[in-house]
Design an enzyme around this catalytic site. Structure first.
Site, PDB file in Angstrom:
ATOM      1  N   HIS A   1      -3.951  -5.493   1.569  1.00 18.44           N
ATOM      2  CA  HIS A   1      -3.915  -5.796   2.863  1.00 18.44           C
ATOM      3  C   HIS A   1      -4.569  -7.252   3.082  1.00 18.44           C
ATOM      4  CE1 HIS A   1      -2.554  -1.901   3.630  1.00 18.44           C
ATOM      5  NE2 HIS A   1      -3.716  -1.362   2.964  1.00 18.44           N
TER       6      HIS A   1
ATOM      7  N   ARG B   1     -12.530   5.986  -3.115  1.00 22.04           N
ATOM      8  CA  ARG B   1     -11.498   5.031  -2.916  1.00 22.04           C
ATOM      9  C   ARG B   1     -11.563   3.669  -3.564  1.00 22.04           C
ATOM     10  NH1 ARG B   1      -7.755   7.055   1.405  1.00 22.04           N
ATOM     11  NH2 ARG B   1      -7.120   5.088   1.633  1.00 22.04           N
TER      12      ARG B   1
ATOM     13  N   CYS C   1       0.706  -1.299  -0.076  1.00 25.97           N
ATOM     14  CA  CYS C   1      -0.074  -0.158  -0.166  1.00 25.97           C
ATOM     15  C   CYS C   1       0.710   1.326  -0.061  1.00 25.97           C
ATOM     16  CB  CYS C   1      -0.938  -0.159   1.208  1.00 25.97           C
ATOM     17  SG  CYS C   1      -2.275   1.080   0.927  1.00 25.97           S
TER      18      CYS C   1
END
Ligand SMILES: [Zn+2]
Lengths: 247, 436
Positions: free
Chosen positions: A196, A132, A95
């Site tokens: 993640h 997002r 990320c």
């Protein structure tokens, strides 16, 4: 006893999305096989780490405002990091760290946060702050010639461009950009990704791929990893792949 | 228009009553649809006390209600935790006359942090209590910082009482939002037995919000809650209005202003909730005896440290919807020396946050006398893998997607049981355990 040395960058700052789990998984899978896992933390104000002396350099995702503070710190080691990468040290970047290792990050207002320029890709913030790429994601990566499904969770506003060697093909979710066909960035000794989950927790084959690469590099011999009891991981993969891919 | 909206929704409530249905947020949802400015029409002549914070809102709001009620007041509160705009609207409609008049001595509300500016745009607010800020459902709520900035913005023009937890840097910083507000009351809790010099659980307070210097902590109570100070600009060094001393979790007592309080809870975070409730109610001249009496008998039977006996096994059920919630629940487990089994129920529904990676912020390293860990919920396997990677023996981990099977497995042995569930799992967990 064979060992691997892991450098964990900014565990106290890049700690927002449970990425520390990747370190736990690596440690667990090494120790179960009788290898030693040495984990050194580095954060702001610590002594300069000797990057090329490690087998794995790991960094995760953090809060946006704190990420700026550490970008200024990490850029001091730009050259050492490049040398370590060229020497074959494995880099696992999640990320925010993925973005940081590229050329730059362009913010919503057009401001440029310079990256480490270890890789040529670059990231631009999505103009709408609230929009997002968020959700479960499944990609297909190729690990030593084996097609492997990788399950994770993405949550990023940044859209990454200029990727020639992606980590995998998107089967479910967004990837490097909204509705992208590919996700992440991969080289022989680099995996940079938005996943993640934590990434390695549901993807034991990927964890073992990294471990095998690092052991073989350090000890300069072919190493066959002893299989572990992955019953829980396998059940988890079965459940989630069914849920995400079979609609 | 306000009159019609209230009339219409009151009819709905009446019809729901006839149908023996509660309706929850439905009247509020309808009212809001009919009139976006409906809150303006309610006439309140009593103080309004609101509680915000990531964790502990329900417990704090309930104890504020209990203390005020004990003093003889007529108090209206959203005790069940319907804390979004529509839930609060429903409460107002249920308790108002057709002209929007609300007859009460106090209105106390727990309010979802992100709804605070909307709810109080047109509703009076006399005392605002801010408990804490923790990472929480990142995919749904977003980063904590943007939430704090939102509240900070709201406070810039607020002049009412502001009750702040001085042991959370992200809360204490709000005291500077409006330099003209003189009604700021900081509370704090003295170091307790299990406080530590190192942060043991994931937390937020790392850098000074005013000068970006790394904050220094004398000690951590749990997560990032503790005695902190900015070495550069002295942020955190506030005058404490209420200080809780001599916290004794074994005997369930603490002291404020040399008065001894007895409570029914034994966790450090509940002490913070009581500190907040006592500070807030102290602004309304409530007799100490009433506060003591109210807290001594105060329990919450809704999955917040709820105690039961099932098949002769002492059982504690606790809600944990984020890392700090889970960590403080585990503190309860680890501060108890008896042998026990722990059940984790983890769902990934929209209201839980679909991202479950936060479970890796749970600290499993201090497990004390835990025989088995059983997991369930839609993410039972994720939870089990997380426990496994923390080093807990695989042979003592059991994962069941089916909650009924999990509860059956939980009670297959005789020892204490702790059940820790996240948001959408908690009521199902309570039901499954109670009906076992
Ligand atoms: Zn400062």
């Amino acid at each position: 006893m064979k060992e691997l040395k892991i450098l964990y960058l900014y565990p106290d700052i890049l700690d927002l999305y449970g990425d520390i789990g990747n370190i736990k998984v690596l440690k667990y899978r090494l120790e179960q096989r009788g290898f030693k896992a040495i984990i050194d933390n580095y954060s702001i104000n610590d002594e300069k780490p000797d990057f090329k002396n490690y087998d794995i350099v790991f960094a995760g995702g953090g809060a946006d405002n704190e990420q700026k503070i550490l970008a200024e710190d990490l850029i001091k080691y730009k050259e050492d990091i490049k040398q370590a990468k060229d020497a074959g040290v494995f880099f696992l970047l999640i990320c925010g760290a993925y973005q940081l290792f590229g050329k730059y990050y362009k913010g919503v207002e057009g401001n440029i946060i310079p990256g480490l320029e270890v890789f040529d890709y670059y990231t631009e913030a999505n103009p709408s702050r609230s929009n997002r790429c968020i959700g479960n994601i499944v990609i297909e990566a190729e690990l030593n010639g084996n097609k492997t499904k990788v399950i994770g969770f993405e949550n990023h506003g940044g859209q990454t461009f200029g990727i020639e060697e992606p980590f995998g093909k998107v089967l479910f979710g967004n990837g490097n950009k909204f509705g992208d066909t590919v996700e992440g960035f991969m080289q022989k000794n680099v995996i940079a990704t938005y996943l993640h989950g934590p990434l390695l927790s549901k993807n034991p084959a990927l964890a073992d791929y990294i471990i095998k690469y690092c052991l073989e590099r350090r000890y300069n011999e072919v190493i066959e990893l002893e299989p572990l009891n992955d019953e829980l991981e396998n059940k988890c993969r079965l459940q989630l792949l069914q849920r995400f891919l079979e609609k | 228009m306000g009159f019609l909206t209230i009339l219409f929704t009151k009819i709905i409530i009446f019809m729901l009553k006839i149908a023996k249905k509660n309706g929850g947020n439905l009247p509020g949802k309808l009212a809001y649809k009919m009139n976006k400015n409906i809150i303006k029409y309610f006439k309140l002549n009593c103080p309004v006390i609101a509680v915000v914070g990531t964790n502990g809102k329900t417990m704090t709001n309930n104890s504020v209600n209990r203390i005020l009620t004990q003093s003889g007041a007529n108090v209206i509160s959203n005790l069940q935790g319907n804390n979004m705009e529509t839930g609060i609207l429903s409460l107002l409609i249920r308790n108002s006359s057709l002209t929007g008049k609300i007859k009460a001595d106090y209105l106390t509300l727990e309010v979802d942090e992100s709804y605070l500016p909307v709810v109080f745009k047109d509703l009076r607010l006399d005392t605002l209590v801010v408990l804490d800020f923790f990472r929480d459902q990142l995919d749904r709520v977003g980063e904590v910082e943007s939430l704090i900035l939102k509240i900070n913005e709201f406070l810039k023009t607020y002049k009412g009482n502001l009750v702040l937890n001085n042991d959370d840097p992200n809360v204490a910083r709000l005291g500077k939002a409006n330099p003209e507000n003189e009604n700021i009351f900081y509370f704090s809790v003295d170091k307790y037995k299990f406080a530590s010099e190192e942060m043991k659980e994931a937390g937020e307070g790392k850098f000074c919000p005013f000068c970006s210097t790394k904050l220094e902590y004398a000690y951590y109570q749990y997560a990032h809650i503790g005695k902190f100070k900015c070495p550069k600009c002295n942020f955190g060094n506030n005058e404490i209005y209420k200080l809780i001393k001599n916290v004794d979790l074994e005997n369930r007592t603490f002291e404020i202003d040399d008065e001894l309080f007895k409570i029914q809870f034994n966790s450090i975070y509940s002490i913070y909730n009581f500190a907040a409730a006592i500070t807030a109610t102290s602004l309304y001249n409530i007799k100490t005896e009433d506060v003591k009496q109210a807290l001594e008998n105060f329990v919450l039977n809704n999955g917040r440290q709820e105690k039961l006996v099932i098949k002769e096994c002492e059982t504690v059920i606790n809600l944990a919807k984020n890392p700090t919630g889970a960590n403080v629940s585990l503190r309860l487990v680890n501060e108890d020396n008896d042998p026990k089994d722990v059940l984790f129920v983890l769902n990934d529904n929209v209201a839980d946050g679909k991202d479950v990676s936060w479970i890796y912020d749970i600290n499993f390293s201090n497990l004390n006398n835990v025989n088995r860990i059983i997991t369930s919920g839609t993410r039972a396997y994720d939870m089990a893998i997380c426990v496994k990677n923390s080093g807990f023996p695989v042979s003592q981990i059991e994962a069941y997607l089916d909650l009924g099977e999990a509860v059956k497995a939980l009670y297959s042995t005789k020892c204490k049981k702790y059940a820790i569930s996240n948001y959408t799992a908690i009521q199902d967990t309570r039901q499954a355990i109670k009906s076992f």
